[in-house]
Design an enzyme around this catalytic site. Structure first.
Site, PDB file in Angstrom:
ATOM      1  N   SER A  69      -0.265  -2.335  -6.542  1.00  0.00           N
ATOM      2  CA  SER A  69      -0.812  -0.979  -6.511  1.00  0.00           C
ATOM      3  C   SER A  69       0.270   0.052  -6.834  1.00  0.00           C
ATOM      4  CB  SER A  69      -1.372  -0.677  -5.120  1.00  0.00           C
ATOM      5  OG  SER A  69      -0.296  -0.570  -4.212  1.00  0.00           O
ATOM      6  N   LYS A  70      -0.170   1.282  -7.016  1.00  0.00           N
ATOM      7  CA  LYS A  70       0.771   2.374  -7.282  1.00  0.00           C
ATOM      8  C   LYS A  70       1.751   2.492  -6.117  1.00  0.00           C
ATOM      9  CE  LYS A  70       0.982   7.327  -8.240  1.00  0.00           C
ATOM     10  NZ  LYS A  70       1.872   7.755  -7.172  1.00  0.00           N
TER      11      LYS A  70
END
Ligand code: GLU
Length: 516
Positions: A265-266
């Site tokens: 994920s970011k």
């Protein structure tokens, strides 16, 4: 041209495109090119509530930087356009009508309150995931439970409605995935998905299937997160009478966090200090506030290194070979070699690829990274020298922006000298050698770069000093630092006059340390 391979990348413009999305685009592109087919970019923007302005431009720029050029796209057009779903709005109703006419879809008039009440009722009855499905639909406000007259009345009076797919109650839906083999799902696990809203806007599922059919898509290659939707899509193909020409499916493995623990994920990137997006951008985050997305491009990754890295995250060539240009990837690619299990993201591997690609660039190709600083600092330097400098530095850096930092001493004389080296190495004998060397260089002003080296060795011999005793001090005098690129190359680039001058300045400024 009937058997032409046609694949599509179908992102929704909801923000920055994660590198997983670029990998999906890449695999589609490679598959198309390998099979002399077409790669299509289709923008799936029917969900206006998730639309983010600028996201479509971001997608195009990211693809273009990555070297993934669509054959047909919203900007390029093509035989099957428009390629943006919001511009295809009029296309979907007749297909929905067919589903309604054949009793494979129905109108539903439930208000948001009624839907919430249904979910709460089911939750209270301990149903795990409450759904609008084959059982619950019979208790709701829809054309299956209301009389024909009532339905017509509601439609005529403009009551808000949606059209839902009538998923069969007891049926096994099978599909063959090119990566996973046969996938079987029981229809009881699928809910009656909304296909179209009263404003005539289709939902993802309907638009996706209709467009894949109309655009003659032969293979749907997309992320694993879409696998649960695939049986629903199979039903739609069947009910629309298109099952015979249904595309083949290939669902790609997830990109995992570096420790393999879940989807990348970011947040992982932010926490561990690496980008998870191809290029930088700024879009609203989950809370609506602007959020900055850092990109591989801005971090100094070369596009071909990035693509090579990405290609091997989930696919392997079946050999130990790791370095592949885009055309080599096209040549080697096959869906059979895509793995089923998730691919762990490894930023060190990305850096390794970047270094390999930097090394393989010629000095000429890299000079731009130095010349922009040179210009800004108003330093005079010719292109040939810059190219030579890049050549000696490229082995020592992972990113092009390090060339300037690493090579600054070529343009600016040392302002200070590494104390640690001086205290150990700078002694009487060294100064003697360096003095003599500088004098010689000054006496022979037209000496060539190669001769500088010969003169240095000659002086060492005359004074009976070994090279190892002087090398680091010479480096200090020329660069200020204790380590760096090949010293002979440095002298050859600086040239005799500058080499002599730097030695003189160092001797004038560095006090001799008495040897114990
Ligand atoms: N619009 C979907 C997405 O955003 C496309 C999924 C598909 O390829 O079918 O990923």
């Amino acid at each position: 041209m009937n058997n032409e391979v046609r694949v599509r990348f179908a992102p929704s413009p909801t923000g920055a495109l994660h590198i997983g999305g670029i990998r999906t685009a890449l695999y589609n592109y490679l598959f198309a090119k390998k099979n002399n087919g077409k790669f299509i970019l289709r923008i799936e923007d029917t969900d206006r509530s998730r639309f983010v302005s600028g996201a479509e431009e971001y997608i195009s720029e990211a693809l273009s930087w990555s070297g993934i050029e669509p054959d047909e796209s919203p900007s390029k057009g093509g035989e099957f356009g428009p390629y943006k779903q919001s511009e295809r709005k009029g296309i979907y109703s007749k297909h929905v009508q067919r589903l309604l006419d054949d009793d494979n879809a129905y109108y539903a008039f439930d208000t948001p309150e009624e839907l919430t009440a249904m979910r709460e009722r089911l939750q209270a009855a301990k149903v795990d995931s409450p759904q609008y499905n084959g059982i619950t639909r019979m208790q709701m406000q829809n054309s299956l439970t209301l009389s024909k007259d009532e339905v017509s009345k509601r439609l005529e009076s403009g009551d808000p409605y949606v059209v839902r797919l009538k998923v069969p109650v007891k049926e096994e839906i099978r599909l063959k995935d090119m990566v996973r083999g046969w996938v079987m799902v029981h229809s009881s696990a699928i809910d009656d998905k909304v296909l179209m809203k009263s404003d005539g806007m289709p939902t993802y599922h309907l638009a996706n299937v209709v467009d894949d059919h109309l655009m003659k898509i032969t293979h749907v290659i997309r992320g694993e997160e879409w696998l649960p939707s695939a049986p629903l899509h199979v039903l739609l193909y069947r009910y629309l009478g298109w099952e015979d020409s249904m595309p083949q499916f290939a669902h790609l493995p997830l990109l995992l966090k570096p420790n393999g623990n879940g989807k990348l994920s970011k947040r992982d990137g932010d926490k561990l200090g690496f980008p998870v997006f191809p290029i930088s951008g700024q879009f609203p985050g989950k809370d609506g506030a602007p959020e900055l997305f850092s990109g591989f491009r801005e971090a100094g990754y070369l596009a071909d290194a990035f693509i090579n890295f990405l290609a091997l995250l989930g696919w392997n060539p079946g050999t130990d070979e790791e370095l592949f240009s885009m055309s080599e990837l096209i040549e080697a690619f096959s869906i059979e070699r895509i793995g089923k299990s998730g691919a762990k993201f490894d930023i060190d591997k990305a850096k390794w690829f970047n270094q390999q690609y930097l090394k393989s660039r010629s000095g000429d190709e890299l000079t731009g990274h130095l010349s922009k600083h040179i210009k800004a600092e108003h330093i005079q330097y010719n292109e040939e020298k810059l190219s030579q400098i890049c050549d000696v530095l490229k082995e020592r850096v992972e990113f092009p922006q390090e060339l300037w930092v690493e090579g600054l001493f070529f343009f600016v004389r040392p302002q200070e000298y590494d104390e640690k080296v001086i205290s150990k190495k700078w002694n009487e004998a060294v100064v003697q050698v360096l003095t003599k060397f500088a004098e010689r260089l000054n006496k022979l002003p037209n000496v060539t770069a190669d001769q500088v080296k010969d003169i240095f060795f000659l002086v060492l011999e005359e004074l009976g000093v070994k090279m190892g005793q002087v090398m680091q001090s010479l480096r200090i005098a020329l660069t200020g630092k204790g380590s760096g690129p090949d010293l002979m190359a440095v002298m050859s680039i600086l040239g005799p006059a500058e080499t002599a001058e730097r030695i003189k300045i160092a001797i004038d400024n560095i006090p001799i340390k008495i040897e114990q």
